[in-house]
Design an enzyme around this catalytic site. Sequence first.
Site, PDB file in Angstrom:
ATOM      1  N   CYS A 181      41.489  45.450  37.984  1.00 42.03           N
ATOM      2  CA  CYS A 181      42.186  46.956  38.211  1.00 42.03           C
ATOM      3  C   CYS A 181      42.857  46.877  36.675  1.00 42.03           C
ATOM      4  O   CYS A 181      43.201  45.991  36.171  1.00 42.03           O
ATOM      5  CB  CYS A 181      43.112  46.761  39.235  1.00 42.03           C
ATOM      6  SG  CYS A 181      44.581  45.835  39.374  1.00 42.03           S
TER       7      CYS A 181
ATOM      8  N   CYS B  63      45.982  44.529  36.305  1.00 40.75           N
ATOM      9  CA  CYS B  63      45.562  43.286  35.764  1.00 40.75           C
ATOM     10  C   CYS B  63      44.960  43.389  34.445  1.00 40.75           C
ATOM     11  O   CYS B  63      45.109  42.311  33.889  1.00 40.75           O
ATOM     12  CB  CYS B  63      44.498  42.559  37.022  1.00 40.75           C
ATOM     13  SG  CYS B  63      45.528  42.206  38.516  1.00 40.75           S
TER      14      CYS B  63
ATOM     15  N   GLU C  33      44.648  37.501  39.270  1.00 47.52           N
ATOM     16  CA  GLU C  33      44.961  37.637  37.979  1.00 47.52           C
ATOM     17  C   GLU C  33      46.463  37.078  38.019  1.00 47.52           C
ATOM     18  O   GLU C  33      46.716  36.223  36.919  1.00 47.52           O
ATOM     19  CB  GLU C  33      44.604  38.747  37.432  1.00 47.52           C
ATOM     20  CG  GLU C  33      43.293  39.098  37.021  1.00 47.52           C
ATOM     21  CD  GLU C  33      42.658  39.880  38.365  1.00 47.52           C
ATOM     22  OE1 GLU C  33      41.573  40.465  38.326  1.00 47.52           O
ATOM     23  OE2 GLU C  33      43.385  40.071  39.312  1.00 47.52           O
TER      24      GLU C  33
ATOM     25  N   ASN D  57      43.540  36.328  45.218  1.00 50.64           N
ATOM     26  CA  ASN D  57      44.580  36.956  45.505  1.00 50.64           C
ATOM     27  C   ASN D  57      45.289  36.349  46.725  1.00 50.64           C
ATOM     28  O   ASN D  57      44.798  35.846  47.664  1.00 50.64           O
ATOM     29  CB  ASN D  57      43.953  38.395  45.947  1.00 50.64           C
ATOM     30  CG  ASN D  57      43.002  38.374  46.978  1.00 50.64           C
ATOM     31  OD1 ASN D  57      41.894  37.413  46.905  1.00 50.64           O
ATOM     32  ND2 ASN D  57      42.784  39.363  47.663  1.00 50.64           N
ATOM     33  N   VAL D  58      46.680  36.824  47.090  1.00 50.39           N
ATOM     34  CA  VAL D  58      47.498  36.756  47.819  1.00 50.39           C
ATOM     35  C   VAL D  58      48.217  37.594  48.573  1.00 50.39           C
ATOM     36  O   VAL D  58      49.018  38.309  47.777  1.00 50.39           O
ATOM     37  CB  VAL D  58      48.659  35.309  47.492  1.00 50.39           C
ATOM     38  CG1 VAL D  58      49.489  35.247  48.734  1.00 50.39           C
ATOM     39  CG2 VAL D  58      47.967  34.347  47.066  1.00 50.39           C
ATOM     40  N   GLU D  59      47.965  37.960  49.686  1.00 43.85           N
ATOM     41  CA  GLU D  59      48.521  39.434  50.115  1.00 43.85           C
ATOM     42  C   GLU D  59      49.820  39.188  51.206  1.00 43.85           C
ATOM     43  O   GLU D  59      49.900  37.959  51.037  1.00 43.85           O
ATOM     44  CB  GLU D  59      47.482  39.970  51.237  1.00 43.85           C
ATOM     45  CG  GLU D  59      46.024  40.351  50.569  1.00 43.85           C
ATOM     46  CD  GLU D  59      45.116  40.904  51.146  1.00 43.85           C
ATOM     47  OE1 GLU D  59      43.997  41.618  50.718  1.00 43.85           O
ATOM     48  OE2 GLU D  59      45.028  41.166  52.639  1.00 43.85           O
TER      49      GLU D  59
ATOM     50  N   CYS E 269      47.509  39.953  42.981  1.00 43.43           N
ATOM     51  CA  CYS E 269      46.286  39.933  42.672  1.00 43.43           C
ATOM     52  C   CYS E 269      45.984  38.507  42.269  1.00 43.43           C
ATOM     53  O   CYS E 269      46.727  37.817  42.031  1.00 43.43           O
ATOM     54  CB  CYS E 269      45.817  40.850  41.507  1.00 43.43           C
ATOM     55  SG  CYS E 269      46.334  42.655  41.966  1.00 43.43           S
TER      56      CYS E 269
END
Length: 134
Positions: A89, A92, A58, A45-47, A56
Amino acid sequence: MTDIDWESLRAHAREALTHSYSPYSNFPVGVAAIADDGRVLTGANVENASYGIGLCAECSLVSALHMTGGGKLVAFTCVDGHGNALMPCGRCRQLLYEHSAEGMLLDTVSGIKTIDEVIPDAFGPRTLAEYAGD
């Protein structure tokens, strides 16, 4: 697809976890999958400071799928920051369905399941192909 080395796939996901950029949630996620040609793909994940527009894990995995030749996913696993199984989720799950081979297997918190078990009656490319008569 029954001869998946799940422990090895989880190890790839745990390694991917180390590349997570999650300074806001402090909830790193790593994923790994096998493509229909045998490639192992990973993602994390990359926020973003805007919170809602983070990616996400995925998403990065599906991007890697297409950046390295495309194809379909046949097996998938997702782990949290402790390396434990994590269920994707809903968004995803839809993303995975879109890029899955029929019967794709997922390593879930309640055991190995097919993509159809985790997103029953899904709408996607197979639905459109059936509608078009292909």
